[in-house]
Design a protein around this motif. Structure first.
Motif, PDB file in Angstrom:
ATOM      1  N   ASP A   1       0.822  -1.216   0.000  1.00  0.00           N
ATOM      2  CA  ASP A   1       0.000   0.000   0.000  1.00  0.00           C
ATOM      3  C   ASP A   1       0.852   1.261   0.000  1.00  0.00           C
ATOM      4  O   ASP A   1       0.515   2.265  -0.631  1.00  0.00           O
ATOM      5  N   ALA A   2       1.977   1.210   0.724  1.00  0.00           N
ATOM      6  CA  ALA A   2       2.866   2.386   0.779  1.00  0.00           C
ATOM      7  C   ALA A   2       3.411   2.704  -0.608  1.00  0.00           C
ATOM      8  O   ALA A   2       3.502   3.871  -1.009  1.00  0.00           O
ATOM      9  N   LEU A   3       3.761   1.659  -1.343  1.00  0.00           N
ATOM     10  CA  LEU A   3       4.324   1.858  -2.685  1.00  0.00           C
ATOM     11  C   LEU A   3       3.309   2.527  -3.614  1.00  0.00           C
ATOM     12  O   LEU A   3       3.681   3.313  -4.486  1.00  0.00           O
ATOM     13  N   GLU A   4       2.041   2.207  -3.417  1.00  0.00           N
ATOM     14  CA  GLU A   4       0.992   2.835  -4.243  1.00  0.00           C
ATOM     15  C   GLU A   4       0.738   4.265  -3.771  1.00  0.00           C
ATOM     16  O   GLU A   4       0.681   5.198  -4.564  1.00  0.00           O
TER      17      GLU A   4
ATOM     18  N   ASP B   1      31.521  10.007  -3.383  1.00  0.00           N
ATOM     19  CA  ASP B   1      30.870  11.253  -3.791  1.00  0.00           C
ATOM     20  C   ASP B   1      30.048  11.088  -5.067  1.00  0.00           C
ATOM     21  O   ASP B   1      29.629  12.056  -5.677  1.00  0.00           O
ATOM     22  N   LYS B   2      29.802   9.848  -5.463  1.00  0.00           N
ATOM     23  CA  LYS B   2      29.023   9.621  -6.690  1.00  0.00           C
ATOM     24  C   LYS B   2      27.654   9.055  -6.349  1.00  0.00           C
ATOM     25  O   LYS B   2      27.534   8.132  -5.545  1.00  0.00           O
ATOM     26  N   GLU B   3      26.630   9.611  -7.006  1.00  0.00           N
ATOM     27  CA  GLU B   3      25.290   9.049  -6.819  1.00  0.00           C
ATOM     28  C   GLU B   3      25.102   7.924  -7.835  1.00  0.00           C
ATOM     29  O   GLU B   3      25.274   8.126  -9.029  1.00  0.00           O
ATOM     30  N   LYS B   4      24.741   6.744  -7.362  1.00  0.00           N
ATOM     31  CA  LYS B   4      24.644   5.588  -8.252  1.00  0.00           C
ATOM     32  C   LYS B   4      23.218   5.272  -8.674  1.00  0.00           C
ATOM     33  O   LYS B   4      22.994   4.684  -9.722  1.00  0.00           O
ATOM     34  N   ALA B   5      22.260   5.624  -7.832  1.00  0.00           N
ATOM     35  CA  ALA B   5      20.862   5.306  -8.180  1.00  0.00           C
ATOM     36  C   ALA B   5      19.917   6.213  -7.421  1.00  0.00           C
ATOM     37  O   ALA B   5      20.224   6.679  -6.321  1.00  0.00           O
ATOM     38  N   ARG B   6      18.776   6.488  -8.019  1.00  0.00           N
ATOM     39  CA  ARG B   6      17.727   7.265  -7.360  1.00  0.00           C
ATOM     40  C   ARG B   6      16.404   6.661  -7.848  1.00  0.00           C
ATOM     41  O   ARG B   6      16.125   6.653  -9.048  1.00  0.00           O
ATOM     42  N   LEU B   7      15.620   6.153  -6.933  1.00  0.00           N
ATOM     43  CA  LEU B   7      14.383   5.458  -7.317  1.00  0.00           C
ATOM     44  C   LEU B   7      13.172   6.087  -6.641  1.00  0.00           C
ATOM     45  O   LEU B   7      13.225   6.421  -5.457  1.00  0.00           O
ATOM     46  N   THR B   8      12.082   6.191  -7.385  1.00  0.00           N
ATOM     47  CA  THR B   8      10.810   6.554  -6.750  1.00  0.00           C
ATOM     48  C   THR B   8      10.185   5.274  -6.202  1.00  0.00           C
ATOM     49  O   THR B   8      10.643   4.162  -6.508  1.00  0.00           O
ATOM     50  N   TYR B   9       9.127   5.445  -5.417  1.00  0.00           N
ATOM     51  CA  TYR B   9       8.433   4.248  -4.917  1.00  0.00           C
ATOM     52  C   TYR B   9       7.886   3.429  -6.085  1.00  0.00           C
ATOM     53  O   TYR B   9       7.809   2.208  -6.017  1.00  0.00           O
TER      54      TYR B   9
END
Lengths: 575, 80
Positions: free
Chosen positions: A16-19, A33-41
């Motif tokens: 439910d949280a993911l929705e 200092d490197k960003e490797k991933a960024r994900l939304t729910y």
């Protein structure tokens, strides 16, 4: 946040949280200092569903146990959710243990699936202990290079691609509140593994209680550096923020310079640390303050004193950030609270941060109680205590002495179902619904719990590692003496403190053997082969035969009573 | 490429400088936790200095469980 009282299992709540929070950022993964991933729910859900589908296609049945040996990263949580979604039981294993220790716990848990990462897999796959974990039928390895030796494992990423080619969604498998969600190991290996069986109810209740005092919401950035296998990070670095739509920032290195930089880079709101890290952070600040020119130092001290006076009854974050702007800016300017746990924190260090306007949420907990039992509610901040019991958690002091100090016992819906395959230890630990913590404490007049040592034979290191002396004894197996054993010194001679704990080797020499440099070196050589936090700090000599059962099992408590008659300062010989 | 012996000596020299010790105080088999009385975080600070010197990156997992200079030098050597 979600109303967790409505849910029967973690899988349903997370679903439910993911929705609900689909457009919020749920995970940021950084390496140095490197960003490797960024994900939304939404992204997180899509990847988890592909993995769940692949697991189910591979025959993953409800109740299947799946172990995880990974550093803190996005695929840890994606895999965990896929396992819960499929009705599985998660077995989080500390990635910092040795490969043989990891296999020992995996074998003990009877896990059929192992999820790990390629950086750890070469050593893990070659370890002798692999043969003991015969229940493991499927190993998934993340981030394996194209030509990497998989040593019998399958690529984690390939599972996602395979299931993406087939659109049928995985089946959601609901669980009951009393079903086991995780098997969490509360101690190392080498003796009697303590696999805490934690139910879905344990987690849902713990999460509700904790977030009622330290809430998460969309926009909160939680920095995850404690291993996610640790009960604290699993709760406040996964279940808590996810059920509230917050963002978890994973940092794949513990290097102090990148850790400090992450606060500014990601505007961190909360972070959980062990006392060792907090102490290190304090030293960094203190050295900066010490370098200030005299005039600036006087002004700074005056501002700290003013902040201290104005925050006496409760924290005032906006005010503190204005008064001590440079300190707060160096930590990103958004930090609300540092959560500290895993071991006892020195009050002096806690007060240092509170006086700077950075509240430290110290508390007291055990894996057996699904993380926290008490927590400092900051109303007012009390550095000399571990706070008050969380809502819904009953705590009593059993068999108090004349000073009111007795064993801390806990009854609540957060107490585990028991130790895996160890009914004897379970019966000793949970009696009539009360968890016997083995820790000694007392409530003060305002209902805050104070801790005064342990009544059990163990120590907890500043890194938050539980060390049981029995598990260290194997390191001295071939020591040429008549007999020996290892004790926590404070178990023999109670000190009414939770800091400065040490292990001692108790030994009876052979007839005509003397305590000399040769024997000392023989002990030291074995001691040095142990991990630094497992090492003994001194030796206690005894001339009497150890009390044993007819089966030659050591009667540890009788030996302890006998040793307690000795004067501690003279009895412990330096190594 | 330097030999393992050279790398080990450089590691020892840098560690002595980092912890302000007299040259020759440390030896390859020394356990840094015991000899220097440092904790795991102070070890990570030393690693950052070694990385800068050798111009390499040593991931945390690569040095997990390492407690003597000889093994540390071997891990560095494998990345040179």
């Amino acid at each position: 946040m979600l109303d967790l009282t409505k849910y029967f299992c973690l899988g349903a709540a997370l679903k439910d949280a993911l929705e609900k929070f689909c457009n919020e950022t749920c995970l940021i993964e950084a390496d140095r200092d490197k960003e490797k991933a960024r994900l939304t729910y939404r992204d997180f859900g899509a990847q988890s569903m592909s993995l769940a589908r692949a697991l189910q296609d591979a025959g993953f049945a409800p109740g299947t146990r799946a172990s995880m040996v990974m550093t803190n990263q996005s695929k840890w949580l994606i895999s965990a959710y896929a396992i819960f979604y499929s009705g599985g039981v998660l077995v989080p294993i500390d990635w910092m243990l040795t490969p043989d220790e990891q296999w020992e716990l995996i074998a003990h848990s009877k896990a059929q699936v192992l999820v790990t990462e390629f950086s750890l897999w070469p050593r893990l796959s070659k370890a002798n202990g692999r043969a003991t974990a015969s229940d493991v039928k499927l190993v998934l390895v993340t981030e394996a290079p194209a030509n990497g030796d998989l040593a019998g494992a399958q690529r984690w990423e390939a599972q996602l691609e395979r299931s993406c080619n087939d659109n049928a969604p995985p089946q959601f498998v609901p669980r009951q509140r009393t079903d086991i969600a995780c098997i969490g190991y509360s101690s190392g290996t080498g003796g009697r593994p303590k696999g805490c069986m934690l139910t879905h109810e344990n987690y849902l209740e713990q999460c509700s209680a904790l977030t009622s005092i330290y809430p998460f919401w969309p926009g909160v950035h939680y920095l995850s550096i404690l291993p996610t296998s640790h009960a604290i990070d699993f709760m406040v670095g996964f279940v808590g923020p996810f059920t509230c739509g917050a963002t978890v920032v994973h940092l794949r290195t513990l290097r102090p310079e990148f850790f400090r930089d992450a606060f500014r880079r990601y505007k961190i709101t909360y972070v959980s640390v062990v006392p060792l890290v907090l102490k290190n952070l304090r030293a960094v600040f203190q050295s900066r303050f010490d370098e200030l020119p005299k005039g600036k130092r006087r002004i700074f001290n005056a501002l700290v004193a003013l902040n201290k006076a104005l925050t006496k009854s409760h924290p005032r974050p906006t005010l503190s950030r204005k008064l001590l702007a440079q300190v707060h800016q160096s930590l990103g300017g958004e930090l609300r609270t540092i959560i500290v746990g895993g071991a006892f924190s020195e009050p002096d260090t806690l007060q240092f941060f509170y006086d700077l306007g950075i509240p430290v949420a110290n508390g007291y907990g055990q894996t057996e109680a699904c993380t926290a039992i008490t927590v400092n509610d900051l109303k007012p901040f009390r550095a000399d205590t571990v706070g008050k019991p969380l809502p819904g958690i009953e705590v009593k002091i059993a068999e108090p002495d004349s000073d009111g100090i007795g064993e801390v016992r806990v009854r609540s819906k957060t107490v585990m179902a028991g130790y895996l395959d160890d009914p004897e230890l379970t019966a000793e630990t949970i009696v009539d619904g009360w968890l016997h913590t083995g820790d000694l404490g007392r409530f003060d007049s305002t209902g805050h719990l104070q801790l005064f040592g342990r009544r059990k034979n163990m120590i907890v290191t500043p890194q938050g590692l539980n060390i049981f002396p029995e598990n260290v004894e194997g390191g001295f197996d071939d020591l040429p003496v008549e007999e020996f054993c290892v004790f926590a010194a404070n178990y023999i001679w109670p000190q009414r403190t939770m800091v400065g704990e040490q292990l001692v080797l108790v030994l009876r020499m052979k007839k005509d053997q003397t305590w000399d440099d040769t024997l000392r070196q023989q002990i030291a050589a074995r001691n040095n082969k142990l991990k630094n936090y497992q090492r003994i700090q001194g030796v206690v000599l005894t001339g009497d035969e150890f009390p044993r059962t007819t089966g030659r099992r050591l009667k540890r408590h009788l030996l302890k009573d006998r040793l307690a008659q000795l004067d501690r300062d003279h009895a412990i010989l330096p190594l | 490429m330097p030999t393992l012996e050279n790398t080990t000596q450089e590691v020892l020299t840098l560690a002595e400088q980092h912890f302000k010790l007299a040259p020759g105080t440390l030896s390859p088999s020394d356990d840094f936790f015991k000899k220097l009385g440092i904790d795991s975080l102070q070890t990570l600070e030393l690693l950052s200095r070694l990385e800068n010197h050798f111009n390499i990156e040593l991931p945390d997992y690569e040095v997990q469980g390492v407690s003597d200079f000889k093994t540390l030098a071997e891990r560095i050597q494998s990345r040179l």
